[in-house]
Motif scaffolding. Structure first.
Motif, short mmCIF file in Angstrom:
data_model
loop_
_atom_site.label_atom_id
_atom_site.label_comp_id
_atom_site.label_asym_id
_atom_site.label_seq_id
_atom_site.Cartn_x
_atom_site.Cartn_y
_atom_site.Cartn_z
N GLN A 241 0.82 -1.21 0.00
CA GLN A 241 0.00 0.00 0.00
C GLN A 241 0.86 1.27 0.00
O GLN A 241 0.52 2.24 -0.69
CB GLN A 241 -0.94 -0.02 1.20
N ILE A 242 1.95 1.26 0.74
CA ILE A 242 2.84 2.43 0.73
C ILE A 242 3.48 2.59 -0.64
O ILE A 242 3.59 3.71 -1.16
CB ILE A 242 3.91 2.31 1.84
N LYS A 243 3.89 1.48 -1.25
CA LYS A 243 4.46 1.55 -2.61
C LYS A 243 3.44 2.11 -3.59
O LYS A 243 3.75 2.95 -4.44
CB LYS A 243 4.92 0.16 -3.07
N LEU A 244 2.20 1.61 -3.50
CA LEU A 244 1.13 2.08 -4.38
C LEU A 244 0.90 3.56 -4.17
O LEU A 244 0.77 4.34 -5.13
CB LEU A 244 -0.14 1.27 -4.10
N LEU A 245 0.83 3.97 -2.91
CA LEU A 245 0.60 5.37 -2.58
C LEU A 245 1.74 6.24 -3.09
O LEU A 245 1.52 7.32 -3.66
CB LEU A 245 0.47 5.50 -1.06
N ASN A 246 2.96 5.78 -2.93
CA ASN A 246 4.13 6.52 -3.41
C ASN A 246 4.07 6.72 -4.93
O ASN A 246 4.28 7.83 -5.43
CB ASN A 246 5.39 5.75 -3.03
N GLN A 247 3.73 5.65 -5.66
CA GLN A 247 3.66 5.74 -7.12
C GLN A 247 2.51 6.63 -7.56
O GLN A 247 2.62 7.39 -8.53
CB GLN A 247 3.52 4.34 -7.73
N CYS A 248 1.40 6.55 -6.84
CA CYS A 248 0.25 7.40 -7.14
C CYS A 248 0.60 8.87 -6.97
O CYS A 248 0.25 9.72 -7.82
CB CYS A 248 -0.92 7.03 -6.24
N LEU A 249 1.31 9.21 -5.92
CA LEU A 249 1.70 10.60 -5.68
C LEU A 249 2.65 11.11 -6.77
O LEU A 249 2.59 12.27 -7.16
CB LEU A 249 2.36 10.73 -4.31
N ILE A 250 3.48 10.22 -7.28
CA ILE A 250 4.41 10.60 -8.35
C ILE A 250 3.67 10.77 -9.67
O ILE A 250 3.81 11.79 -10.36
CB ILE A 250 5.53 9.54 -8.49
N GLU A 251 2.87 9.78 -10.05
CA GLU A 251 2.21 9.78 -11.36
C GLU A 251 1.00 10.71 -11.41
O GLU A 251 0.82 11.46 -12.38
CB GLU A 251 1.74 8.37 -11.72
N ASP A 252 0.16 10.65 -10.39
CA ASP A 252 -1.13 11.34 -10.44
C ASP A 252 -1.12 12.73 -9.82
O ASP A 252 -2.01 13.54 -10.12
CB ASP A 252 -2.20 10.49 -9.74
N PHE A 253 -0.12 13.01 -8.97
CA PHE A 253 -0.07 14.31 -8.30
C PHE A 253 1.25 15.04 -8.53
O PHE A 253 1.50 16.08 -7.92
CB PHE A 253 -0.35 14.14 -6.81
N GLN A 254 2.11 14.49 -9.37
CA GLN A 254 3.35 15.14 -9.80
C GLN A 254 4.25 15.54 -8.64
O GLN A 254 4.83 16.63 -8.63
CB GLN A 254 3.02 16.35 -10.69
N LEU A 255 4.39 14.66 -7.67
CA LEU A 255 5.32 14.87 -6.56
C LEU A 255 6.53 13.97 -6.78
O LEU A 255 6.41 12.75 -6.82
CB LEU A 255 4.64 14.54 -5.22
N GLN A 256 7.70 14.56 -6.92
CA GLN A 256 8.88 13.79 -7.32
C GLN A 256 9.38 12.84 -6.24
O GLN A 256 9.75 11.71 -6.52
CB GLN A 256 10.00 14.74 -7.75
N LYS A 257 9.42 13.29 -5.01
CA LYS A 257 9.92 12.46 -3.90
C LYS A 257 8.97 12.62 -2.72
O LYS A 257 9.28 13.27 -1.71
CB LYS A 257 11.34 12.90 -3.52
N PRO A 258 7.79 12.01 -2.80
CA PRO A 258 6.78 12.25 -1.77
C PRO A 258 7.17 11.71 -0.39
O PRO A 258 7.86 10.70 -0.28
CB PRO A 258 5.55 11.53 -2.31
N LYS A 259 6.69 12.42 0.64
CA LYS A 259 6.90 12.00 2.02
C LYS A 259 5.58 11.46 2.56
O LYS A 259 4.57 12.16 2.53
CB LYS A 259 7.39 13.18 2.87
N ILE A 260 5.59 10.22 3.04
CA ILE A 260 4.37 9.54 3.47
C ILE A 260 4.45 9.26 4.96
O ILE A 260 5.39 8.61 5.44
CB ILE A 260 4.18 8.23 2.69
N ALA A 261 3.45 9.72 5.70
CA ALA A 261 3.35 9.44 7.13
C ALA A 261 2.42 8.24 7.33
O ALA A 261 1.37 8.14 6.70
CB ALA A 261 2.79 10.65 7.87
#
Length: 363
Positions: A187-207
């Protein structure tokens, strides 16, 4: 879409028409310039919407079509699924309103999979009534996961706050048994990829939030943090994903804390949605992350208690439409970037040349 310069085609399922679905749909589209931004395609009933637009005195006019592929830019398109009269009983679910909710969702999903629409925006449904009529899922997410053959993640989003939940619509008594190290890692991997692809965040920080009060207090109030959540976070962090936690949920949603992160993964439904809906009331969007197609919805329910009173606020539904457009364009841009990115120059050895051999010279 055949061209990235065409308007995004937004498919809309009507939900339970005895709730506020048709009202917020029509209010969101009640602007003569709205079709400058996208092409709406509603999956519903012309007679139903004509009846309800007269109740709410909304001057919207529809272009009636038999399938989504016939939708025309510049018009409010209606795939007329039900041509018979519809019995409206605002404020309570009926067998008829539940059946149309199912039919509308199924037709819109098929159009999405065929490529006749680009984004699906779903109006609220009554999950309990749909289950009684044979619908097999406790919500849109499970249905779409089955249709698309891929696991998704319930993700509540605004521009400033983004909260995903590890477990969806299950009893609290079953939450602990439904989390695992591998599941949280996925789920964290999915969320990380979603933030990169769908929200254009290059290195997202996930809590990541803990499951237990005070994130377990070092094992004194539960060991899931020590045995499951923390090892998952550490393993991903060591592999380049910026995941942090687990954080105690009771104190995390303070502006000076949650604003330091791009997204939050909560362990269960109310742990994530209660603070989200408090902080993002009427602006939040429910997005199903990780699926091959884009689906959004407002972050509220059918609201039978105010149905027909012309007081429903359409802002969350409007946000769902424009968030869907934004994600579609971001995803298209990312795909173009990945397709056209420069490849690293091959070394001599990769080209089959022994770098130790001297260069040939003439003579």
């Amino acid at each position: 879409m055949s061209s990235k310069h065409q308007k995004v085609r937004i498919g809309i399922s009507v939900g339970d028409f005895n709730g506020i679905g048709p009202e917020i749909i029509m209010k969101s589209l009640n602007n003569k310039s709205i079709t400058d931004f996208f092409t709406p395609v509603i999956f519903g009933s012309g007679k139903l919407f004509t009846y309800q637009k007269n109740i709410f005195k909304l001057p919207v006019n529809f272009n009636y079509i038999t399938e989504a592929s016939q939708a025309q830019p510049g018009k409010l398109n209606m795939v007329n699924l039900w041509k018979d009269n519809v019995n409206v009983d605002l404020g309570k679910p009926t067998e008829e309103s539940t059946k149309m909710a199912i039919d509308s969702l199924e037709a819109a999903t098929e159009a999405l999979m065929k490529g006749d629409i680009d984004v699906l925006v779903t109006a609220p449904i009554n999950k309990d009534e749909m289950l009684k009529q044979g619908f097999k899922h406790a919500g849109h997410t499970g249905y779409l996961e089955e249709k698309f053959g891929k696991k998704g993640l319930m993700f509540l989003v605004t521009d400033e706050l983004k909260v995903a939940v590890s477990t969806h619509h299950i009893p609290i008594s079953e939450v602990a048994a439904n989390i695992s190290k591998e599941k949280i890692k996925k789920q964290i991997k999915l969320l990380n990829q979603c933030l990169i692809e769908d929200f254009q965040l290059q290195k997202p920080k996930i809590a990541v939030l803990g499951l237990n009060p005070h994130a377990g207090d070092g094992g004194a109030i539960g060991k899931e943090e020590i045995e499951i959540i923390e090892p998952a976070i550490k393993e991903l962090f060591d592999n380049g994903i910026m995941a942090f936690g687990p954080f105690p949920a009771d104190s995390f949603f303070q502006p000076n804390k949650y604003k330091n992160y791009d997204a939050v993964l909560a362990m269960y439904h109310d742990q994530g949605l209660a603070p989200f809906k408090t902080l993002a009331y009427e602006e939040g969007v429910n997005y199903t992350a990780g699926l091959p197609f884009i689906r959004t919805s407002p972050d509220h329910g059918v609201a039978y208690d105010i149905a027909g009173q012309n007081i429903a606020d359409e802002r969350s539904f409007s946000e769902a439409i424009f968030m869907g457009i934004k994600i579609f364009k971001n995803r298209s841009d990312y795909k173009d970037l990945m397709t056209n990115r420069l490849q690293p120059k091959k070394t001599a050895s990769e080209n089959g040349i022994d770098e130790d051999l001297p260069e040939e010279t003439e003579g």
